[in-house]
Design a protein around this motif. Structure first.
Motif, PDB file in Angstrom:
ATOM      1  N   ARG A 164      67.510  29.038  30.893  1.00 33.24           N
ATOM      2  CA  ARG A 164      66.227  29.461  30.971  1.00 33.24           C
ATOM      3  C   ARG A 164      66.051  30.423  30.086  1.00 33.24           C
ATOM      4  NH1 ARG A 164      65.963  30.644  36.966  1.00 33.24           N
ATOM      5  NH2 ARG A 164      68.210  30.438  36.759  1.00 33.24           N
ATOM      6  N   ALA A 218      60.540  37.772  35.320  1.00 32.41           N
ATOM      7  CA  ALA A 218      60.679  37.040  36.491  1.00 32.41           C
ATOM      8  C   ALA A 218      60.090  35.702  36.477  1.00 32.41           C
ATOM      9  CB  ALA A 218      59.829  37.908  37.571  1.00 32.41           C
ATOM     10  N   PRO A 219      58.820  35.075  35.766  1.00 37.32           N
ATOM     11  CA  PRO A 219      58.401  34.021  35.951  1.00 37.32           C
ATOM     12  C   PRO A 219      59.440  32.889  35.192  1.00 37.32           C
ATOM     13  CG  PRO A 219      56.634  35.576  35.348  1.00 37.32           C
ATOM     14  CD  PRO A 219      57.918  36.362  35.372  1.00 37.32           C
ATOM     15  N   ALA A 240      62.101  32.063  37.145  1.00 36.02           N
ATOM     16  CA  ALA A 240      61.707  31.226  38.242  1.00 36.02           C
ATOM     17  C   ALA A 240      61.230  29.868  37.705  1.00 36.02           C
ATOM     18  CB  ALA A 240      60.463  31.805  39.030  1.00 36.02           C
ATOM     19  N   GLN A 277      59.128  29.302  35.103  1.00 35.97           N
ATOM     20  CA  GLN A 277      57.882  29.212  34.846  1.00 35.97           C
ATOM     21  C   GLN A 277      57.483  29.642  33.254  1.00 35.97           C
ATOM     22  OE1 GLN A 277      55.690  31.771  37.501  1.00 35.97           O
ATOM     23  NE2 GLN A 277      56.540  30.817  39.318  1.00 35.97           N
TER      24      GLN A 277
END
Length: 281
Positions: free
Chosen positions: A136, A192-193, A196, A198
């Motif tokens: 990610r 953070a997104p 996760a 996103q």
């Protein structure tokens, strides 16, 4: 815990001002040794890694492309692989220099890349390596970074204005000055997104409104109350070892769509930079 590579650079300084992070300087993590950087990630308790370090000497890179490529491509690629293995997000800063600067339309994230110089090639190779790592990630392409830290255009103009009352500045390169403070805030906001799952991938983040170097200089002198006459000069009349893109406009739509983040107003950022510099005197 957010682990930051870089400690004294413009964005790294702002990350440390805005959040509790662990920042690694060159003594702790030298990007010319990619394996050591990956090991630092493996040995840490990081829940997110931000790479705010880079080889940024654009002209010198013409003679040191191999070193620039290790620092700007091999190191972040190896970092991204280490983050992928730990299942944590990797955030990285890239540049408008991956484009050739043709035309006058703002560059879209998916536009064809064609860097004009060694620095741009090294940064593009870094982007590609990060994407191939399989984790990610978010890559923030930005432009014309300025702050009260380190060396940048704002500080150069202020220094020159101390001894000169007239300057010639390139007026046919157009882009968006981007305050390092805003880059840092954006990285912290999306960490953070991204972690996760996103959003993620490539994003553009450049200051607004678009401006030439000449007009940027004029605004610096106006806000700093310096009496300097600025005359425009063509890019071709100011030769440098590394070619610069004339069009550095970045379209920031994807960042707004995914995270609600707008392009920063560089004029407001400039005012904060000047205030910081005044307070530090």
């Amino acid at each position: 815990m957010i682990l930051v590579f870089g400690k004294t650079g413009q964005v790294a300084c702002e990350l440390q001002r805005q959040a509790e992070v662990v920042a690694l300087g060159r003594d702790a993590a030298d990007l010319s040794e990619p394996a050591a950087c990956a090991q630092a990630i493996r040995d840490s308790d990081a829940t997110c890694v931000i790479n705010a370090a880079a080889y940024t000497a654009v002209d010198r890179a013409e003679d040191e492309e191999a070193l620039a490529t290790v620092i700007n491509a091999a190191a972040p690629s190896t970092m991204a692989q280490a983050c992928a293995a730990k299942g944590i997000p990797f955030l990285h800063i890239s540049t408008d220099y991956v484009f050739d600067g043709s035309g006058d339309a703002p560059w879209q994230v998916d536009d064809r890349v064609a860097p004009l110089n060694a620095y741009g090639r090294s940064k593009l190779a870094g982007e590609q390596g990060i994407a191939q790592a399989g984790g990610r990630y978010a890559i923030l392409r930005t432009s014309w970074v300025v702050s009260s830290h380190g060396n940048n255009f704002v500080k150069t103009m202020l220094r020159l204005s101390q001894t000169r009352d007239a300057l010639t500045i390139v007026d046919d390169q157009i882009g968006g000055p981007t305050p390092a403070a805003d880059i840092a805030a954006t990285l912290l906001r999306i960490a953070a997104p991204i972690g996760a799952g996103q959003g993620g991938g490539l994003y553009h983040y450049g200051g607004a409104p678009w401006v030439s170097w000449k007009d940027f200089a004029c605004e610096i002198f106006a806000q700093a109350h310096r009496d300097v006459t600025v005359t425009g000069i063509a890019n071709q009349d100011y030769p440098t070892p590394a070619a610069r893109p004339r069009n550095s406009r970045l379209d920031c739509t994807r960042l707004r769509q995914d995270f609600g983040i707008e392009a920063p107003d560089w004029r407001a950022g400039l005012a904060r930079i000047l205030s910081d510099l005044e307070a530090a005197r």
